[in-house]
Design a protein around this motif. Structure first.
Motif, mmCIF file in Angstrom:
data_model
loop_
_atom_site.group_PDB
_atom_site.id
_atom_site.type_symbol
_atom_site.label_atom_id
_atom_site.label_comp_id
_atom_site.label_asym_id
_atom_site.label_seq_id
_atom_site.Cartn_x
_atom_site.Cartn_y
_atom_site.Cartn_z
ATOM 1 N N TYR A 59 11.181 24.783 -39.520
ATOM 2 C CA TYR A 59 10.121 24.484 -40.475
ATOM 3 C C TYR A 59 10.325 25.235 -41.783
ATOM 4 N N ALA A 60 9.820 24.642 -42.850
ATOM 5 C CA ALA A 60 9.750 25.362 -44.112
ATOM 6 C C ALA A 60 8.783 26.534 -43.955
ATOM 7 N N ASN A 61 9.066 27.614 -44.650
ATOM 8 C CA ASN A 61 8.194 28.787 -44.533
ATOM 9 C C ASN A 61 6.744 28.466 -44.887
ATOM 10 N N SER A 62 6.573 27.550 -45.810
ATOM 11 C CA SER A 62 5.231 27.227 -46.291
ATOM 12 C C SER A 62 4.360 26.545 -45.244
ATOM 13 N N VAL A 63 4.966 26.010 -44.179
ATOM 14 C CA VAL A 63 4.187 25.297 -43.171
ATOM 15 C C VAL A 63 4.279 25.928 -41.788
ATOM 16 N N LYS A 64 5.094 26.952 -41.640
ATOM 17 C CA LYS A 64 5.242 27.597 -40.335
ATOM 18 C C LYS A 64 3.906 28.091 -39.819
ATOM 19 N N GLY A 65 3.671 27.807 -38.559
ATOM 20 C CA GLY A 65 2.412 28.218 -37.937
ATOM 21 C C GLY A 65 1.284 27.233 -38.132
ATOM 22 N N ARG A 66 1.466 26.268 -39.028
ATOM 23 C CA ARG A 66 0.416 25.265 -39.278
ATOM 24 C C ARG A 66 0.853 23.864 -38.878
ATOM 25 N N PHE A 67 2.124 23.558 -39.038
ATOM 26 C CA PHE A 67 2.646 22.228 -38.727
ATOM 27 C C PHE A 67 3.490 22.301 -37.455
ATOM 28 N N THR A 68 3.420 21.230 -36.678
ATOM 29 C CA THR A 68 4.239 21.117 -35.474
ATOM 30 C C THR A 68 4.885 19.748 -35.429
ATOM 31 N N CYS A 69 6.192 19.759 -35.265
ATOM 32 C CA CYS A 69 6.955 18.526 -35.183
ATOM 33 C C CYS A 69 7.351 18.279 -33.728
ATOM 34 N N SER A 70 7.202 17.045 -33.280
ATOM 35 C CA SER A 70 7.581 16.703 -31.914
ATOM 36 C C SER A 70 8.149 15.292 -31.909
ATOM 37 N N ARG A 71 8.733 14.912 -30.800
ATOM 38 C CA ARG A 71 9.296 13.564 -30.715
ATOM 39 C C ARG A 71 9.109 13.006 -29.321
ATOM 40 N N ASP A 72 9.023 11.687 -29.265
ATOM 41 C CA ASP A 72 8.966 10.934 -28.021
ATOM 42 C C ASP A 72 10.106 9.928 -28.093
ATOM 43 N N ASN A 73 11.199 10.246 -27.456
ATOM 44 C CA ASN A 73 12.373 9.371 -27.551
ATOM 45 C C ASN A 73 12.180 8.043 -26.816
ATOM 46 N N VAL A 74 11.286 8.017 -25.847
ATOM 47 C CA VAL A 74 10.997 6.744 -25.162
ATOM 48 C C VAL A 74 10.319 5.783 -26.135
ATOM 49 N N ARG A 75 9.414 6.319 -26.937
ATOM 50 C CA ARG A 75 8.713 5.502 -27.937
ATOM 51 C C ARG A 75 9.432 5.474 -29.282
ATOM 52 N N SER A 76 10.560 6.158 -29.375
ATOM 53 C CA SER A 76 11.317 6.228 -30.639
ATOM 54 C C SER A 76 10.410 6.646 -31.790
ATOM 55 N N THR A 77 9.639 7.680 -31.565
ATOM 56 C CA THR A 77 8.664 8.136 -32.556
ATOM 57 C C THR A 77 8.737 9.655 -32.708
ATOM 58 N N VAL A 78 8.630 10.085 -33.940
ATOM 59 C CA VAL A 78 8.543 11.508 -34.255
ATOM 60 C C VAL A 78 7.187 11.761 -34.889
ATOM 61 N N TYR A 79 6.597 12.883 -34.549
ATOM 62 C CA TYR A 79 5.249 13.215 -35.008
ATOM 63 C C TYR A 79 5.273 14.491 -35.844
ATOM 64 N N LEU A 80 4.311 14.575 -36.745
ATOM 65 C CA LEU A 80 4.096 15.814 -37.487
ATOM 66 C C LEU A 80 2.605 16.120 -37.428
ATOM 67 N N GLN A 81 2.251 17.096 -36.621
ATOM 68 C CA GLN A 81 0.868 17.537 -36.540
ATOM 69 C C GLN A 81 0.650 18.593 -37.611
ATOM 70 N N MET A 82 -0.308 18.353 -38.470
ATOM 71 C CA MET A 82 -0.567 19.249 -39.599
ATOM 72 C C MET A 82 -1.972 19.816 -39.472
ATOM 73 N N ASN A 83 -2.052 21.114 -39.320
ATOM 74 C CA ASN A 83 -3.338 21.808 -39.193
ATOM 75 C C ASN A 83 -3.547 22.753 -40.365
ATOM 76 N N SER A 84 -4.777 23.168 -40.538
ATOM 77 C CA SER A 84 -5.130 24.114 -41.602
ATOM 78 C C SER A 84 -4.566 23.673 -42.947
ATOM 79 N N LEU A 85 -4.792 22.419 -43.254
ATOM 80 C CA LEU A 85 -4.208 21.846 -44.468
ATOM 81 C C LEU A 85 -4.767 22.495 -45.726
ATOM 82 N N LYS A 86 -3.884 22.631 -46.701
ATOM 83 C CA LYS A 86 -4.233 23.236 -47.980
ATOM 84 C C LYS A 86 -4.047 22.202 -49.090
ATOM 85 N N PRO A 87 -4.686 22.379 -50.210
ATOM 86 C CA PRO A 87 -4.484 21.435 -51.318
ATOM 87 C C PRO A 87 -3.015 21.289 -51.699
ATOM 88 N N GLU A 88 -2.254 22.351 -51.567
ATOM 89 C CA GLU A 88 -0.840 22.275 -51.934
ATOM 90 C C GLU A 88 0.004 21.498 -50.920
#
Length: 113
Positions: A59-88
């Motif tokens: 992860y980029a330092n700016s999102v570490k601890g707030r964003f989580t990336c995961s994947r489901d290869n069966v569904r051929s999908t990658v996810y980005l869970q974004m928490n504690s979002l900031k205006p930036e």
């Protein structure tokens, strides 16, 4: 040829959460690393997160601890869970397969009260 479609963007208040999805078509998706980038108005596109075929993430330092990336290869999908979002964090978010230089069209994330 892999094609990518992002979804899940929208308007969220500061401190809120969003979950982005990147759905891939085409065969052999599971063997590729997938990256999330973002581009805010007037700024360069920047790498947010990358997930290897076997699930290892960086992860980029700016999102570490707030964003989580995961994947489901069966569904051929990658996810980005974004928490504690900031205006930036507001930007168009794109997914990318670096090996193939394939990009999606992006999904807009707006963080505003």
């Amino acid at each position: 040829q892999v094609q990518l479609v992002e979804s899940g963007g929208g308007l969220v208040q500061p401190g809120g959460s969003l979950s982005l999805s990147c759905a891939a078509s085409g065969s052999m998706f599971s063997i590729y690393a997938v990256a999330w980038y973002r581009q805010a108005p007037g700024k360069q596109r920047e790498l947010v997160a990358i997930i290897a075929s076997y699930g290892n993430t960086n992860y980029a330092n700016s999102v570490k601890g707030r964003f989580t990336c995961s994947r489901d290869n069966v569904r051929s999908t990658v996810y980005l869970q974004m928490n504690s979002l900031k205006p930036e964090d507001a930007a168009v978010y794109y997914c990318n397969v670096p090996t193939l230089n394939v990009w999606g069209l992006g999904t807009l994330v707006t963080v505003s009260s």
